[in-house]
Motif scaffolding. Sequence first.
Motif, short mmCIF file in Angstrom:
data_model
loop_
_atom_site.label_atom_id
_atom_site.label_comp_id
_atom_site.label_asym_id
_atom_site.label_seq_id
_atom_site.Cartn_x
_atom_site.Cartn_y
_atom_site.Cartn_z
N ASP A 1 -0.25 0.27 -1.33
CA ASP A 1 0.61 1.32 -1.50
C ASP A 1 0.47 2.52 -0.73
O ASP A 1 -0.62 2.79 -0.01
CB ASP A 1 0.42 1.67 -3.24
CG ASP A 1 -0.81 2.19 -3.54
OD1 ASP A 1 -1.82 2.29 -2.54
OD2 ASP A 1 -1.40 1.92 -4.78
N ARG A 2 1.13 3.75 -1.21
CA ARG A 2 1.14 5.16 -0.60
C ARG A 2 0.07 6.01 -1.08
O ARG A 2 -0.03 6.75 -0.92
CB ARG A 2 2.65 5.64 -0.40
CG ARG A 2 3.49 4.81 0.23
CD ARG A 2 5.05 5.50 0.21
NE ARG A 2 5.99 5.00 1.21
CZ ARG A 2 6.04 5.12 2.48
NH1 ARG A 2 5.59 6.14 3.07
NH2 ARG A 2 6.68 4.50 3.11
N ASP B 1 2.28 6.79 -6.06
CA ASP B 1 3.20 6.24 -5.37
C ASP B 1 3.17 4.52 -5.15
O ASP B 1 2.13 4.19 -4.21
CB ASP B 1 3.64 6.96 -4.02
CG ASP B 1 4.92 6.66 -3.34
OD1 ASP B 1 5.45 5.54 -4.01
OD2 ASP B 1 5.41 7.33 -2.55
N THR C 1 4.80 2.52 -4.26
CA THR C 1 5.61 1.78 -3.11
C THR C 1 4.86 1.54 -1.80
O THR C 1 3.84 2.15 -1.44
CB THR C 1 6.90 2.66 -2.41
OG1 THR C 1 6.36 4.05 -1.85
CG2 THR C 1 7.60 3.12 -3.71
N LYS D 1 3.44 0.97 2.10
CA LYS D 1 3.27 1.52 3.23
C LYS D 1 2.39 0.80 4.17
O LYS D 1 3.06 0.03 5.23
CB LYS D 1 2.56 2.83 2.82
CG LYS D 1 2.63 3.82 4.16
CD LYS D 1 2.18 5.19 4.03
CE LYS D 1 2.09 6.10 5.35
NZ LYS D 1 1.42 7.39 4.98
N LYS D 2 1.05 0.87 4.10
CA LYS D 2 0.30 0.46 5.43
C LYS D 2 0.05 -1.07 5.15
O LYS D 2 -0.56 -1.57 4.11
CB LYS D 2 -0.79 1.21 5.42
CG LYS D 2 -1.94 1.04 6.47
CD LYS D 2 -3.11 1.89 6.44
CE LYS D 2 -4.34 1.34 7.55
NZ LYS D 2 -5.54 2.02 7.21
#
Length: 438
Positions: free
Chosen positions: A415-416, A420, A422, A424-425
Amino acid sequence: MSDHPCHRRKTQTHPQSLFVKGFVSDAKKTMNRIEMGRKQQQRKSWVMFVCVTLLGAALITDLLFCWTSSSFIIPYTFNSKEKIVIVDTDKKQNVIHLSKTFADLPGPQLKWDKMTDSPVPRLDGAAIQINDQLFVFAGYGTIDLVHSHVDVYNFTSNTWGGRFDMPKEMAHSHLGMVTDGRYVYIVTGQYGPQCRGPTAHTFVLDTITKKWNDMPPLPIPRYAPATQLWRGRLHVMGGSKEDRYTPGVDHWSIAVKDGVVLEKEWRTEMPIPRGGPHRACIVVDDKLYLIGGQEGDFMAKPNSPIFKCSRRNEVVYSDVYMLDYEMKWKVLPSMPKPDSHIEFAWVVVNNSIVIAGGTTEKHPDTKKMILVGEVFQFQLDTLKWSVVGKLPYRVKTTLVGFWDGWLYFTSGQRDRGPDDPTPKKVTGEMWRTKLNLS
């Protein structure tokens, strides 16, 4: 003197005079009432002014208090579902709406130890545990880069080593994979980066000699099919069809033993109740379980020379199905929340299935993917689900192992941040926690 006619006229009251006096008296009374009403109105206006002033001061104080904090939480109602609004005032981010379906479920905090990172980050890779070794296959490094080798992690020594290459024809992501304790059976998957097409190639790996052999190709290529060994046969179910989006319900099997395929063709079996990719498939006590997954996935953008991924609608589900000796699919209690991207995120511990992370339904407003940060347990004797802990962060397509009482996970897309969920990495980190299950 008093009887003089003139004096009598002076002392007598004329009717017109009486009328004027009455009129003046009434006017005075009316003026008095008006004055009293005006004063009462002034008092009411003053009271109203004081109340509004006090209320305004209270609101300003409350806002100033909120602004001094990094975030605050407000419950409200949206589409008949209870939601939570998270406002990050420090970063001045937009409001994030999370219902109970999308928000993290309550559960105990686990103590996680960070171990040695994988040599490369991986997304949509695969993993097979044999004794104290975790074989980690393929996967995306980035959307434009896919891995075509195997890394091996040793739980006992906390080291990575023994890297070796995969066959050139073997898929790089969305693989179906299972082991009998020595041989690893690899079925179909996506060949190449971005959102390229699937391959029907299948392979078997001898993990001792590191030799690869071909198997009969799958009747039709599939993305991320559920794959397991059950009753002497290699079973392949569901996944996405050749367009990467349409869910398949096909179910095939072929007889295998000690890395050798005993039949020339795949046999058609009973279709699964619900198709789609990214589900967990487990065999325990001669019962085959299908857990979670989704319908739909990204597709290649039409006419794109690099098969650039194009977003499509997905439906994530919490369904659990079981196939036993009666050879009929049975519906079992659903997961605590819809969960997908968990095909290699499970282990069997103490007569229970443990699943870590994944993805749940997309956010209803932003349509962004929401990652899962819970560790779920499904007790096979009671058929009950529970949240037994939290991961150090939310993550999907993580690769899980269990050794000497420790639950491990590596790789995936995280996640971010805590506020958050959503993605990401893409990560290659390895973590472990001591898992105590009843």
